[in-house]
Design an enzyme around this catalytic site. Structure first.
Site, mmCIF file in Angstrom:
data_model
loop_
_atom_site.group_PDB
_atom_site.id
_atom_site.type_symbol
_atom_site.label_atom_id
_atom_site.label_comp_id
_atom_site.label_asym_id
_atom_site.label_seq_id
_atom_site.Cartn_x
_atom_site.Cartn_y
_atom_site.Cartn_z
ATOM 1 N N SER A 164 96.448 39.374 -68.222
ATOM 2 C CA SER A 164 97.321 38.226 -68.010
ATOM 3 C C SER A 164 96.988 37.512 -66.698
ATOM 4 O O SER A 164 95.842 37.177 -66.437
ATOM 5 C CB SER A 164 98.779 38.674 -68.062
ATOM 6 O OG SER A 164 99.653 37.577 -68.083
ATOM 7 N N HIS A 203 101.366 39.728 -76.282
ATOM 8 C CA HIS A 203 100.805 39.560 -74.943
ATOM 9 C C HIS A 203 100.695 40.859 -74.153
ATOM 10 O O HIS A 203 99.633 41.178 -73.621
ATOM 11 C CB HIS A 203 101.651 38.554 -74.164
ATOM 12 C CG HIS A 203 101.099 38.217 -72.809
ATOM 13 N ND1 HIS A 203 99.906 37.556 -72.627
ATOM 14 C CD2 HIS A 203 101.567 38.485 -71.553
ATOM 15 C CE1 HIS A 203 99.670 37.412 -71.337
ATOM 16 N NE2 HIS A 203 100.647 37.974 -70.664
ATOM 17 N N ASP A 226 99.200 34.753 -78.355
ATOM 18 C CA ASP A 226 99.725 36.122 -78.293
ATOM 19 C C ASP A 226 101.229 36.154 -78.089
ATOM 20 O O ASP A 226 101.790 37.176 -77.706
ATOM 21 C CB ASP A 226 99.016 36.917 -77.188
ATOM 22 C CG ASP A 226 99.222 36.327 -75.790
ATOM 23 O OD1 ASP A 226 100.166 35.546 -75.594
ATOM 24 O OD2 ASP A 226 98.423 36.648 -74.884
#
Length: 538
Positions: A187, A419, A394
């Site tokens: 991320s 995610h 996602d």
């Protein structure tokens, strides 16, 4: 009595020996592969344990993540203000410093975010499953496996964080005996690594071998960030919010976080459809008549909406009202960060890989109000429910953003997944194992997650009646999970036979492919027979 005491001591020694033996049987020595290159795990936003340290007595307590007293501790110890002279978000409490614990060579802070949690512990796993999996592959904490947590409130190019990362890379390099490092980021950690690569390319080139980014918002997370500025964000859903940090408390923190502003959509990105902010709005025209219109604001135009919506936003801290409007100083800082990242280049010798999440509805643009219930005052937006216009991604980061890394990637692979959940996805584990060469298979296809294993090959050439005849026979085994096998062969795992024929006046070619039924070992046997006939050359 002496004899009884002697017998007692002997029995105690026997019991201790049996306990030790049982421990050894129950916990065999972990497998360690000394040939592996070291790995450094870098989390995303909110992916590190944070401790609040009292400057008066050096006492510290975990303020992220915790359950008991979570919202109160969050407001009193983590709420902060941005200092434009240093680029730092400083805690409102003057006696508090925020520190990331370094236990277990940095892995403690990014493993289980609330180690004391018992019920629902999986909900606060971060890199936990990946750490467990990589340990099975032969990685060893402190030798070939390390972590790097950081204060997620700060900018991705915050000097103190950059200095810490440089130091950690040197430590990992030394601890592993001078081996270059594989960085795995998740991320927003991808943005932090990219900033470091830009600012310290010499250090990056010296210590880094491969960088694997997972679910990185390289061009921002437009839908979620828009609603975060106006409404905040909740990291848990449902009744559990009552035991965690309120959406409002999180909102007041994130408005002063440079890292959030750096997740805004990049204006220079060539979006298929640029993200926007839509508002059903009721306005009066020059005649005093009321009209309801749908306004559409591009990312740049949305700034004035944020300013007006948050113009009167305040928090009360220690009995004092503190204004927290949309912060243009942070925006200026974030624009410089995005400008820096747009010029990023991989240093010589460093390879880059990108894994991005797919197959989930992911916020791209945001709409507030409706034709039946329009917005009359922009300051109402703080209390409105956001309606998302979604694209593939996602669930947090659109595919379009995550794929657009701007780097010369060795591979980009999309994996269906959520995610954060993608960090414990078996497909991702197999890809990492392949790229890290923890169990390298030259026949593995990371994109479709299957292995084509050649088992036989035969080629024959001869001339017949002035023609050149070439025949080829090949046999393979396709090894994959059943779901992935369908992708590999383009259909259900059943017996398939197909032929291809291509010809012209002087040449002709035939090919037959036979896919046999799945065997007991979960493999498909595939046969290829091809024949080519052409005019013989002298």
């Amino acid at each position: 009595m002496v004899m009884m005491a002697g017998v007692g001591m002997l029995l105690e020694e026997i019991v201790q020996s049996v306990e030790l033996w049982l421990k050894l049987i129950g916990k065999p020595e972990p497998y360690v592969d000394p040939n592996l290159d070291p790995v450094l795990l870098v989390p995303g936003i909110a992916g590190s344990i944070l401790h609040a340290v009292n400057t008066d007595d050096d006492k510290q307590e975990r303020v992220w993540v915790r359950i008991l007293g979570a919202d109160y501790k969050f407001r009193t110890r983590l709420w902060s203000r941005f200092d434009p002279s240093t680029g730092k978000s400083v805690s409102l409490d003057p006696n508090t410093n925020i520190k990331v614990p370094e236990d277990r060579n940095g892995l403690y802070a990014i493993d289980i975010l609330d180690p004391e949690m018992v019920v629902g512990r999986e909900g606060v796993y971060y890199f936990h499953d990946m750490i467990v999996e990589m340990t099975k592959w032969g990685y060893q904490e402190g030798k070939t496996l390390f972590g790097f947590g950081y204060d997620f409130r700060q900018s991705n190019r915050f000097p103190e964080t950059m200095e810490r990362l440089a130091k950690r890379l040197e430590e990992v390099f030394t601890a592993s005996g001078g081996k270059k490092i594989n960085i795995i980021s998740h991320s927003m950690g991808g943005l932090l690594v990219k900033c470091f690569m830009c600012l310290h390319s010499d250090v990056f080139e010296k210590y880094v071998k491969n960088w694997i980014a997972i679910a990185a918002p390289f061009q921002g997370a437009p839908g979620y960030i828009t609603s975060t500025f106006l409404n905040g964000v909740s990291f848990v859903e449902g009744w559990q919010q009552n035991f965690f940090i309120s959406k409002w408390s999180m909102h007041q923190l994130l408005i002063e976080c440079p890292s959030i502003y750096e997740l805004m959509p990049h204006l220079d990105c060539d979006w298929q459809k640029p993200p926007c902010l839509e508002i059903w709005r009721q306005r009066n025209d020059s005649n005093g008549d009321s009209n309801i219109i749908l306004e559409t604001h591009c990312s740049e135009e949305s700034i004035s909406i944020y300013e007006e919506a948050l113009a009167s936003n305040t928090v009360n801290y220690g009995g004092v009202d503190i204004p927290l409007p949309f912060n243009l100083e942070i925006l200026k800082w974030a624009n410089e960060t995005r400008k820096l990242m747009s010029s990023a280049k991989l240093p010589d010798g460093v390879r880059f890989y990108n894994i991005y999440g797919t197959s989930l509805e992911t916020p791209h643009s945001v709409c507030y109000g409706s034709k039946e219930a329009p917005v009359t005052d922009l300051q109402q937006l703080r209390y409105c429910e956001a309606n998302y216009i979604c694209v593939d991604g996602d669930g947090t980061v659109p595919v379009e953003s995550s794929m657009a890394d701007g780097l010369n990637a060795e591979a980009r692979v999309g994996v269906p997944g959520e995610h954060r959940g993608i960090l414990n996805d078996r497909h991702v584990f197999r890809i990492l194992k392949h790229w890290l060469k923890a169990e390298f298979d030259p026949f593995y296809n990371p994109i479709n997650d299957y292995v084509i294993l050649p088992t036989a090959f035969e080629i024959e050439k001869h001339k017949e009646k002035g023609l050149q005849v070439t025949s080829i026979k090949e046999e393979w085994e396709i090894v994959a999970d059943e779901d992935n096998l369908e992708n590999a062969i383009g259909g259900k795992p059943l017996s398939v036979s197909s032929s291809i024929c291509v010809s012209n006046d002087r040449e002709e070619a035939h090919a037959t492919v036979i896919v046999h039924p799945l065997n007991e070992e979960g493999k498909h046997h595939v046969e290829l027979n091809a024949l080519s006939i052409a005019a013989a050359t002298t």
